[in-house]
Every structure is written in structure tokens, then in C-alpha cells.
Design a protein around this motif. Structure first.
Motif, PDB file in Angstrom:
ATOM      1  N   GLU A 222       0.815  -1.206   0.000  1.00 44.60           N
ATOM      2  CA  GLU A 222       0.000   0.000   0.000  1.00 44.60           C
ATOM      3  C   GLU A 222       0.852   1.261   0.000  1.00 44.60           C
ATOM      4  O   GLU A 222       1.903   1.313   0.637  1.00 44.60           O
ATOM      5  CB  GLU A 222      -0.896   0.037   1.236  1.00 44.60           C
ATOM      6  CG  GLU A 222      -2.079  -0.883   1.170  1.00 44.60           C
ATOM      7  CD  GLU A 222      -3.042  -0.623   2.303  1.00 44.60           C
ATOM      8  OE1 GLU A 222      -3.998   0.141   2.098  1.00 44.60           O
ATOM      9  OE2 GLU A 222      -2.835  -1.188   3.391  1.00 44.60           O
TER      10      GLU A 222
ATOM     11  N   SER B 114      -7.966   5.649  -2.406  1.00 44.65           N
ATOM     12  CA  SER B 114      -8.271   5.566  -3.823  1.00 44.65           C
ATOM     13  C   SER B 114      -8.227   4.136  -4.329  1.00 44.65           C
ATOM     14  O   SER B 114      -7.407   3.334  -3.879  1.00 44.65           O
ATOM     15  CB  SER B 114      -7.269   6.415  -4.618  1.00 44.65           C
ATOM     16  OG  SER B 114      -7.710   6.584  -5.954  1.00 44.65           O
ATOM     17  N   GLY B 115      -9.113   3.836  -5.262  1.00 50.54           N
ATOM     18  CA  GLY B 115      -9.095   2.549  -5.942  1.00 50.54           C
ATOM     19  C   GLY B 115     -10.084   1.532  -5.405  1.00 50.54           C
ATOM     20  O   GLY B 115     -10.694   1.723  -4.344  1.00 50.54           O
TER      21      GLY B 115
ATOM     22  N   GLU C 142     -13.554   8.193  -1.650  1.00 51.55           N
ATOM     23  CA  GLU C 142     -12.709   8.015  -2.831  1.00 51.55           C
ATOM     24  C   GLU C 142     -12.246   9.391  -3.318  1.00 51.55           C
ATOM     25  O   GLU C 142     -13.062  10.265  -3.602  1.00 51.55           O
ATOM     26  CB  GLU C 142     -13.495   7.303  -3.927  1.00 51.55           C
ATOM     27  CG  GLU C 142     -12.861   7.308  -5.307  1.00 51.55           C
ATOM     28  CD  GLU C 142     -11.474   6.697  -5.326  1.00 51.55           C
ATOM     29  OE1 GLU C 142     -10.521   7.422  -5.690  1.00 51.55           O
ATOM     30  OE2 GLU C 142     -11.339   5.508  -4.981  1.00 51.55           O
TER      31      GLU C 142
ATOM     32  N   SER D 237      -3.781   3.700  -3.249  1.00 56.49           N
ATOM     33  CA  SER D 237      -3.331   2.806  -4.318  1.00 56.49           C
ATOM     34  C   SER D 237      -2.179   1.927  -3.817  1.00 56.49           C
ATOM     35  O   SER D 237      -1.916   1.859  -2.613  1.00 56.49           O
ATOM     36  CB  SER D 237      -2.918   3.589  -5.567  1.00 56.49           C
ATOM     37  OG  SER D 237      -2.704   2.700  -6.661  1.00 56.49           O
ATOM     38  N   LEU D 238      -1.514   1.258  -4.766  1.00 58.65           N
ATOM     39  CA  LEU D 238      -0.450   0.305  -4.435  1.00 58.65           C
ATOM     40  C   LEU D 238       0.859   0.706  -5.093  1.00 58.65           C
ATOM     41  O   LEU D 238       0.881   1.420  -6.099  1.00 58.65           O
ATOM     42  CB  LEU D 238      -0.840  -1.102  -4.893  1.00 58.65           C
ATOM     43  CG  LEU D 238      -2.107  -1.702  -4.266  1.00 58.65           C
ATOM     44  CD1 LEU D 238      -2.409  -3.059  -4.890  1.00 58.65           C
ATOM     45  CD2 LEU D 238      -1.961  -1.829  -2.764  1.00 58.65           C
TER      46      LEU D 238
ATOM     47  N   GLU E 239       2.432  -7.900  -9.756  1.00 61.04           N
ATOM     48  CA  GLU E 239       2.357  -6.471  -9.465  1.00 61.04           C
ATOM     49  C   GLU E 239       3.706  -5.813  -9.199  1.00 61.04           C
ATOM     50  O   GLU E 239       3.778  -4.593  -9.091  1.00 61.04           O
ATOM     51  CB  GLU E 239       1.371  -6.241  -8.327  1.00 61.04           C
ATOM     52  CG  GLU E 239      -0.016  -6.664  -8.778  1.00 61.04           C
ATOM     53  CD  GLU E 239      -1.121  -6.270  -7.840  1.00 61.04           C
ATOM     54  OE1 GLU E 239      -0.859  -6.136  -6.633  1.00 61.04           O
ATOM     55  OE2 GLU E 239      -2.251  -6.109  -8.323  1.00 61.04           O
TER      56      GLU E 239
ATOM     57  N   PHE F  87       0.951  -2.390 -11.082  1.00 63.13           N
ATOM     58  CA  PHE F  87      -0.310  -2.774 -10.463  1.00 63.13           C
ATOM     59  C   PHE F  87      -1.374  -3.034 -11.523  1.00 63.13           C
ATOM     60  O   PHE F  87      -1.648  -2.187 -12.362  1.00 63.13           O
ATOM     61  CB  PHE F  87      -0.765  -1.670  -9.505  1.00 63.13           C
ATOM     62  CG  PHE F  87      -2.149  -1.870  -8.962  1.00 63.13           C
ATOM     63  CD1 PHE F  87      -2.504  -3.041  -8.343  1.00 63.13           C
ATOM     64  CD2 PHE F  87      -3.103  -0.870  -9.079  1.00 63.13           C
ATOM     65  CE1 PHE F  87      -3.785  -3.236  -7.844  1.00 63.13           C
ATOM     66  CE2 PHE F  87      -4.374  -1.038  -8.567  1.00 63.13           C
ATOM     67  CZ  PHE F  87      -4.713  -2.226  -7.955  1.00 63.13           C
TER      68      PHE F  87
ATOM     69  N   ASN G  83      -5.695   2.491 -13.548  1.00 59.33           N
ATOM     70  CA  ASN G  83      -4.683   3.408 -13.046  1.00 59.33           C
ATOM     71  C   ASN G  83      -4.922   4.841 -13.503  1.00 59.33           C
ATOM     72  O   ASN G  83      -4.625   5.796 -12.776  1.00 59.33           O
ATOM     73  CB  ASN G  83      -3.287   2.936 -13.468  1.00 59.33           C
ATOM     74  CG  ASN G  83      -2.911   1.619 -12.809  1.00 59.33           C
ATOM     75  OD1 ASN G  83      -3.253   1.375 -11.657  1.00 59.33           O
ATOM     76  ND2 ASN G  83      -2.209   0.759 -13.532  1.00 59.33           N
TER      77      ASN G  83
ATOM     78  N   PHE H 166      -7.980   6.361 -11.376  1.00 55.33           N
ATOM     79  CA  PHE H 166      -7.742   6.626  -9.962  1.00 55.33           C
ATOM     80  C   PHE H 166      -6.394   7.315  -9.719  1.00 55.33           C
ATOM     81  O   PHE H 166      -5.769   7.134  -8.685  1.00 55.33           O
ATOM     82  CB  PHE H 166      -7.839   5.320  -9.175  1.00 55.33           C
ATOM     83  CG  PHE H 166      -9.224   4.733  -9.190  1.00 55.33           C
ATOM     84  CD1 PHE H 166     -10.203   5.220  -8.346  1.00 55.33           C
ATOM     85  CD2 PHE H 166      -9.558   3.717 -10.078  1.00 55.33           C
ATOM     86  CE1 PHE H 166     -11.484   4.701  -8.362  1.00 55.33           C
ATOM     87  CE2 PHE H 166     -10.832   3.191 -10.109  1.00 55.33           C
ATOM     88  CZ  PHE H 166     -11.810   3.681  -9.249  1.00 55.33           C
ATOM     89  N   THR H 167      -5.978   8.129 -10.685  1.00 54.39           N
ATOM     90  CA  THR H 167      -4.774   8.940 -10.508  1.00 54.39           C
ATOM     91  C   THR H 167      -4.943   9.845  -9.286  1.00 54.39           C
ATOM     92  O   THR H 167      -6.007  10.435  -9.079  1.00 54.39           O
ATOM     93  CB  THR H 167      -4.521   9.800 -11.755  1.00 54.39           C
ATOM     94  OG1 THR H 167      -4.337   8.942 -12.884  1.00 54.39           O
ATOM     95  CG2 THR H 167      -3.288  10.674 -11.578  1.00 54.39           C
ATOM     96  N   LEU H 168      -3.894   9.952  -8.487  1.00 50.91           N
ATOM     97  CA  LEU H 168      -4.007  10.718  -7.252  1.00 50.91           C
ATOM     98  C   LEU H 168      -4.080  12.219  -7.513  1.00 50.91           C
ATOM     99  O   LEU H 168      -3.341  12.774  -8.324  1.00 50.91           O
ATOM    100  CB  LEU H 168      -2.814  10.431  -6.336  1.00 50.91           C
ATOM    101  CG  LEU H 168      -2.728   9.017  -5.747  1.00 50.91           C
ATOM    102  CD1 LEU H 168      -1.533   8.921  -4.811  1.00 50.91           C
ATOM    103  CD2 LEU H 168      -4.005   8.635  -5.016  1.00 50.91           C
TER     104      LEU H 168
END
Length: 417
Positions: free
Chosen positions: A110, A149-150, A172, A243-244, A281, A285, A327, A330-332
Motif C-alpha cells: 500500500e 483511492s481505488g 474516494e 493505491s499500491l 504487481e 499494479f 490506473n 484513480f490517478t491521485l
């Protein structure tokens, strides 16, 4: 010296298990290492409250049927002991293992970003909450907020609700346009569309993120930003996951190229090192489906079955398209980089606040002057956060890669076994 194992696989998650099962019919000797008690990785983590999917239990059973697959659970890589030789340790011993070929399936962890109050008891990662619940930590009757997020947020919420928790908010950070566009494209992946429907929750909010965790001795409430509105939500637990991040440290130490936080591989899942492959991953991811097919391709290529591996390229491409859409959606939000205040701890192990890091130009400078990253996690949490906050390049892992017994380190002078 004992003969090196033909194929060593590090990581027994979906990619690692798929790689082992793909290579096993060739009859070569295969060793699979994992630091968890049982195969499955983080996504199929076992425990008293875990409910494993059918594919996970079937793959475990298949691993046991092959006499040429040897699984070492609860085992970690401590150091590189020479060309194609690794120093390993489990609960009972340390030893050096040689190998002819290696597949890295080291998964992801994470991304945790610091914010005021994130070190309070009761605050964990979103995946961390899942792991705690599966391992038997009771949450029945507790009020839980899940943020970040995600899709992991929805999965964590579902696990919490199944075990009696009240999920009062799922926040989210991505906006409505991005998430709606992603959801509308899920018809291309029907099983993912079904998952989205089954995991849907009335507590879900978009364009929402944590500002601060509130409490004295432990978490009592969360201050949230939802759109233009700020609110406080009383809760007993807060789980945040942004996210990861691929676990590339071992690959980098071996000499594999790492780009954009992922191990670089070609169409055969081959790294830049001869006889070294990577799947799952740690190469980016993309979810369990992509990890499974990448592991299968790597396992087949490792035993010289390239044409069979090529037949799986269309499936990999299909799941890679899903990963790319995921990806992108869910971009930060850059606003998440500004959550920490001057006194917010970034390095929890060594109690180093944001203000002590902000004036440095690199990770090495910060570490030399503040002890950031010199604690038990060896920078796995704070260095990753610093990459997001400051753009610093992550440090290269140096041996020992994790705390080890002196007797294990002494094995470096012994022949491989």
C-alpha cells in the motif's frame, strides 16, 4: 556444494503460484519462497476470518500435487550471496540457495501518505484493515471510515461489513467524471462489472479525502473534505490506502531495471538480466487476473515453452487494458501531497516530521541528516511517501534486506544448499 535449484520463484501470490504450476510439468526442480505462512499473497491472504476464492484453493491444491515444487513459507530473502545465490532465513534456520533461473513475483504494498493524526491507534492502511480482520481481529459493532483511492477501498469495506462492522463512509479521492468513465467501460470485463455491483455501498463518496484523524490516546473521529464541504465523522477505525506500489527493491538489488516504480520486463516477462524474469504487481499494479497470466507466461518461458507462452499474450493484453484504465481513473489528486503539516510525522519509526524533510533535496540528504528511513521498516513506508511528496528517487535496498539473526549472516561463508 548442493546443486542449485532449476527455478526459484520469490513470492507465492497469484503470479508466483501460476508461474510454478506452468513450469512444473517440465519436471525441473522448483522452489517457491514466500514470507507468509501460506501461499496466496496479500490478495488471497489466509486467516480465521478469511474466505478464499475457489481459484485460490484450487491452485494451492495443485501446488501440493507436484513433487518437484517445494514451498518455503515464512521465508525471507536476507541478502544476495553471489551470482545466482541468495541468503534466506525462516523461523528455524538461515541458508544460502543457488538457482539457475529466477522469477520475481514480489507483489505490491500500500501507498500510505502522511496526514495529521495518521499515527493514532486505530488508523491503518485499507489493505492493512483487511489483513487484520482476516487474521482474527474483531471489528463487530465498530464504526469504520475507509478512505483513499481505488477498488481496494470497496473490497476492504465489504470485508469489514461481513465481520459485523458499520462502514460509515468510503471516501474516494477520484472525481465523478473519472470514476463514471471507468465504470461505464467495465462491460468489457464482465466479472469486474459484477464485482463493482456487488461491492456497491451507500456510504461511497467521490471527490472526498481525509484531512485529519482526531483523537487523544486513540482515534475518535475523522475530518473529511468532500467536494467543497468539510465534515467530522465519529469513528473507531480509519483505513487509508492511496493505491499500491510495486515491491521492486529485491529486483533493483539484483540489477533489474526499475522504471516508474515497476520492474521493467519485455513481452516474455524477461528482465534485463539473463535468466531473471518478473511477473505480477512488481511489474505494475494490475489486479490478480493480470498477475495470473503474467505468472503463467513467465513460468512457461523459464522452461523453454515460448510458443505456449505466446498463446497467452492476448489474455495478458486484455487485462493490461483493464489495468491501464484503472490506473488512469484513480490517478491521485495533487492535493493529497499537501495533507501533512509541519509537525506531521513522515517517518514513524524514527519520529521525523515533515518540516525536517522539506528543506532537503534528496532521500540520501534527508536520511543522513534526520535518520529518516533508519527504523524497522528501512524506509519502505516513508521513502515511498517521500517519492510522492517530494519526487525523491527511492533508495536502493542494501543488505541485510530485513532484520536477520547473526547465525543467518554467518551462512554467507558457507556453500550454497
Amino acid at each position: 556444494m548442493t546443486r542449485p535449484v532449476d527455478l526459484l520463484i520469490i513470492g507465492a501470490g497469484p503470479a508466483g503460484m501460476a508461474a510454478a504450476l506452468a513450469a512444473a510439468p517440465s519436471g525441473i526442480s522448483i522452489v517457491v519462497l514466500d514470507d507468509n505462512p501460506l501461499p496466496g499473497g496479500q490478495i488471497w491472504r489466509d486467516g480465521p476470518n478469511a474466505q478464499l476464492p475457489t481459484v485460490a484453493t484450487e491452485m494451492r491444491a495443485q501446488l501440493q500435487r507436484y513433487s518437484n515444487i517445494h514451498l518455503h513459507s515464512g521465508t525471507k530473502v536476507v541478502a544476495i550471496a553471489g551470482p545466482k545465490r541468495l541468503l534466506l532465513e525462516d523461523a528455524e534456520r538461515g541458508w544460502v540457495l543457488g538457482y539457475e533461473k529466477l522469477i520475481l513475483c514480489t507483489g505490491a504494498r500500500e501507498l500510505l501518505l502522511p496526514f495529521p493524526g495518521w499515527t493514532l491507534p486505530g488508523v491503518t492502511g485499507a489493505g492493512g484493515l483487511q489483513a487484520l480482520i482476516k487474521s482474527g481481529v474483531p471489528v463487530s459493532g465498530e464504526r469504520i471510515v475507509i478512505a483513499g483511492s481505488g477498488p481496494l477501498l470497496l473490497a476492504s469495506a465489504a470485508t469489514a461489513k461481513k465481520n459485523g462492522a458499520e462502514v460509515v463512509r468510503i471516501a474516494e479521492q477520484a472525481g465523478r467524471r473519472a470514476v463514471s468513465g471507468f465504470a461505464l467501460g467495465l462491460w468489457r470485463w464482465p466479472n469486474k462489472a459484477f464485482q463493482a455491483v456487488t461491492l456497491a455501498s451507500g456510504a461511497y463518496r467521490l471527490s472526498a479525502h481525509v484531512i485529519e484523524a482526531l483523537g487523544s490516546d486513540r482515534l475518535e473521529a475523522v475530518r473529511m473534505q468532500t467536494g467543497s464541504r468539510v465534515e467530522e465523522i465519529a469513528c473507531d477505525r480509519l483505513a487509508c490506502g492511496f493505491s499500491l506500489v510495486p515491491n521492486t527493491e529485491l529486483g533493483s538489488a539484483l540489477g533489474c531495471e526499475v522504471r516508474d516504480r515497476a520492474i521493467v520486463v519485455d513481452e516474455w516477462q524477461t528482465t534485463g538480466l539473463t535468466d531473471h524474469y518478473a511477473a505480477g504487481e512488481c511489474t505494475g499494479f494490475g489486479g490478480s487476473e493480470l498477475a495470473l497470466v503474467e505468472g503463467k507466461i513467465a513460468g512457461l518461458v523459464a522452461v523453454g515453452r515460448q510458443e505456449e507462452a505466446r498463446a497467452h499474450w492476448p489474455e495478458r493484453q486484455r487485462w493490461q487494458r483493464f489495468a491501464d484504465r484503472l490506473n488512469q481513473a484513480f490517478t491521485l489528486d495533487p492535493a493529497l501531497k499537501t495533507l501533512a503539516t509541519a509537525d506531521t510525522l513522515v517517518c514513524r519509526c524514527e519520529d521525523v516530521p515533515y518540516a525536517e524533510l522539506a528543506d532537503h533535496a534528496s532521500w540520501n540528504s534527508a536520511k543522513l541528516n534526520t535518520r529518516c528511513g533508519m527504523g524497522a521498516c528501512q524506509g519502505r513506508i516513508c521513502a515511498t511517501a517521500a517519492h510522492t511528496l517530494f519526487g525523491w528517487e527511492p533508495p536502493r535496498l542494501r543488505p541485510p534486506f530485513s532484520p536477520a539473526r547473526i547465525a543467518t549472516l554467518a551462512c554467507l561463508d558457507e556453500p550454497a544448499a
